[in-house]
Design an enzyme around this catalytic site. Structure first.
Site, short mmCIF file in Angstrom:
data_model
loop_
_atom_site.label_atom_id
_atom_site.label_comp_id
_atom_site.label_asym_id
_atom_site.label_seq_id
_atom_site.Cartn_x
_atom_site.Cartn_y
_atom_site.Cartn_z
N HIS A 169 0.61 -1.25 0.17
CA HIS A 169 0.00 0.02 -0.06
C HIS A 169 0.89 1.01 -0.07
O HIS A 169 0.30 2.28 0.48
CB HIS A 169 -0.93 0.08 1.13
CG HIS A 169 -1.85 -1.25 1.52
ND1 HIS A 169 -2.93 -1.31 1.12
CD2 HIS A 169 -1.30 -2.37 2.22
CE1 HIS A 169 -3.28 -2.61 1.21
NE2 HIS A 169 -2.37 -3.30 1.88
N SER A 290 15.69 22.16 -14.83
CA SER A 290 14.52 22.91 -14.89
C SER A 290 14.89 24.44 -15.37
O SER A 290 15.82 24.85 -15.16
CB SER A 290 13.80 23.13 -13.70
OG SER A 290 12.74 24.30 -13.59
N LYS A 296 16.67 21.92 -9.52
CA LYS A 296 15.77 20.70 -10.00
C LYS A 296 16.67 19.77 -10.74
O LYS A 296 17.64 20.13 -11.54
CB LYS A 296 14.88 21.31 -10.89
CG LYS A 296 13.62 21.88 -10.15
CD LYS A 296 12.98 20.85 -9.15
CE LYS A 296 12.01 19.87 -9.58
NZ LYS A 296 10.85 20.35 -10.54
N GLU A 303 10.36 9.08 -16.51
CA GLU A 303 8.83 9.50 -16.71
C GLU A 303 8.56 9.16 -18.26
O GLU A 303 7.23 8.77 -18.12
CB GLU A 303 8.80 10.98 -16.43
CG GLU A 303 8.96 11.42 -15.08
CD GLU A 303 9.19 12.84 -15.12
OE1 GLU A 303 8.47 13.90 -15.42
OE2 GLU A 303 10.45 13.40 -14.72
#
Ligand code: ARG
Length: 471
Positions: A169, A290, A296, A303
């Protein structure tokens, strides 16, 4: 208005390959919707291979003369070289790769070129070419899946004993080892390879010689062409052979399941890279910045591997939908089989390559993994198991005792190992100092020696087994 002065008509003359019964060419829009050369040019190698095998068989069977076969072979080899070198000009008026190559062959060698299509049709030709293409794609992906498995097995061997939190979970559950987590994906990929291999076995029958739909009256040798093209045997029913695309559907289904596995690992890498987790770090090689936030480090490759699953699943649904309800035998609908398969194959190849790169690149933060592995009362099950093993409490009773101890530790703001022996004995008088030995993460993972469990000895053995299997 005569057809040849209509601006909506592209051609004044009918198609050279099948124009015998036509007086004029198609409407521009007809040409556009009909032509597949924009994408099926990818099949050129398979088309030439199939034609070489067909021509050789025609000559051996005495259906064409040996000198015609020799001219066809030389012509096709030259055309292959032209395409390879980017010197072939593909013509949309010739619809597809099959007619482009055949027309060019006749341009080059004359009459002999016109004999190549004896005893075959584009229907069995495209079915054959596409099976060859899908088979090649399966073989390429198999190598890539094995490479990713190898990268994972190497990391598993390296980190067979390094603990990390195991989740259910996405809540801290029990400590596992980083190596065990890597090997979970090795198992998934092994099944993916098995699925592709199963599909390949069913795919590996040759449609060539089924002709348009009914077979042919020429004394062709379908076993010979099947063998020449590396198929196990010819397909047994000509109607089935020219019309079904289940081999492509199986390819896409296997690809979709594999992509889903890749997407799960990709998702984990995204989570693990995020600062609140901080489990792993990707090097600059697999990170982007970024344009506005200087701090970043984004795991874009993970992704994208996660996202490419969408188009692969979409390809499967697209082709399932094309095939649903198609009457026998061939219908032009099946020309829509190619783009989804090409796109899915490219997307999966890219995802697997990127994932192998990331798996080799990522650096786990072992100290953080170890620290978080022990947090969140992760060894509560070990405590309960000790009560069963040493004090012979029934497991359900031990579960309740442990639950009270967890609540007590939480109230005190400590881990289970931060409780005193007196705290423990207040809940269960039989508890001794020895219980603290099972509360460490190392003791926890070391104790999971059941078959398939996370004990470092198991993980090291499994990693070595995979490394040996994947050389
Ligand atoms: N380009 C076609 C396809 O991919 C080739 C077969 C055409 N056959 C036909 N009867 N029009 O399906």
């Amino acid at each position: 208005m005569p057809a040849n002065s209509d601006p909506e008509r592209r051609n004044v003359t009918a198609n050279a390959q099948w124009g015998g019964r036509f007086a004029a060419g198609p409407a521009v829009i007809m040409g556009e919707i009909n032509a597949s050369i924009g994408f099926d040019r990818k099949l050129w190698r398979q088309d030439i291979r199939g034609s070489l095998a067909h021509a050789a068989m025609l000559a051996r069977a005495g259906i064409i003369q040996p000198e015609d076969e020799a001219a066809i072979r030389a012509g096709l080899e030259q055309i292959g070289a032209e395409i390879e070198a980017g010197r072939f000009s593909f013509d949309t008026d010739l619809e597809d790769i099959h007619m482009n190559i055949e027309a060019r062959l006749t341009d080059r060698i004359g009459e002999a070129g016109k004999r190549l299509h004896t005893g075959r049709s584009r229907n069995d030709q495209v079915a054959t070419d596409f099976r060859l293409w899908v088979r090649d794609a399966m073989d390429g992906l198999d190598v890539q899946m094995a490479e990713l498995m190898r990268a994972l097995a190497d990391r598993a061997a390296q980190h067979a004993a390094d603990p990390m939190p195991g989740f259910t979970h996405l809540q801290t559950a029990q400590p596992v080892t980083f190596g065990h987590h890597m090997l979970a994906y090795v198992e998934m990929l092994a099944r993916d390879r098995g699925r592709f291999a199963d599909a390949r076995r069913r795919l590996n029958e040759c449609p060539l010689g089924s002709a348009a739909l009914a077979g042919t009256s020429f004394p062709i040798d379908r076993h010979a062409t099947a063998t020449a093209l590396g198929f196990d045997r010819p397909t047994a029913n000509s109607l089935d052979a020219v019309s079904d695309r289940d081999f492509a559907l199986e390819f896409l289904a296997a690809a979709a399941i594999c992509a889903i596995h890749v997407s799960r690992l990709a998702e984990e890498i995204v989570i693990w890279c995020s600062a609140p987790f901080g489990f792993v770090r990707l090097s600059d090689a697999f990170t982007t910045g970024s344009s506005i936030m200087p701090q970043k480090r984004n795991p874009d490759a993970a992704e994208l591997a996660r996202a490419k699953t969408g188009r692969i699943m979409g390809a499967l649904v697209a082709l399932l939908t094309v095939m649903k309800g198609l009457p026998l035998a061939y219908a032009k609908d099946t020309q829509e089989d190619k783009e989804p398969v090409f796109d899915a194959a490219d997307a999966l190849a890219l995802s697997l390559a990127a994932m192998a790169g990331m798996v080799r690149d990522l650096q786990p933060d072992l100290a953080r993994l170890r620290a978080t592995a022990g947090s969140g009362f992760a060894t509560a099950t070990d405590l309960a198991d000790w009560l069963v093993r040493v004090l012979h409490l029934p497991f359900r009773t031990a579960h309740h005792v442990t639950g009270r101890l967890v609540a007590k530790a939480e109230a005190k703001g400590v881990d289970l190992s931060g409780l005193t022996l007196a705290d423990m004995q207040a809940e269960e008088a039989g508890i001794t100092q020895a219980i603290f030995d099972v509360l460490t993460v190392d003791a926890s993972v070391a104790s999971r020696t059941s078959y398939g469990g996370t004990a470092p000895a198991n993980v090291a053995r499994e990693a070595a087994r995979w490394q040996a299997a994947l050389v």
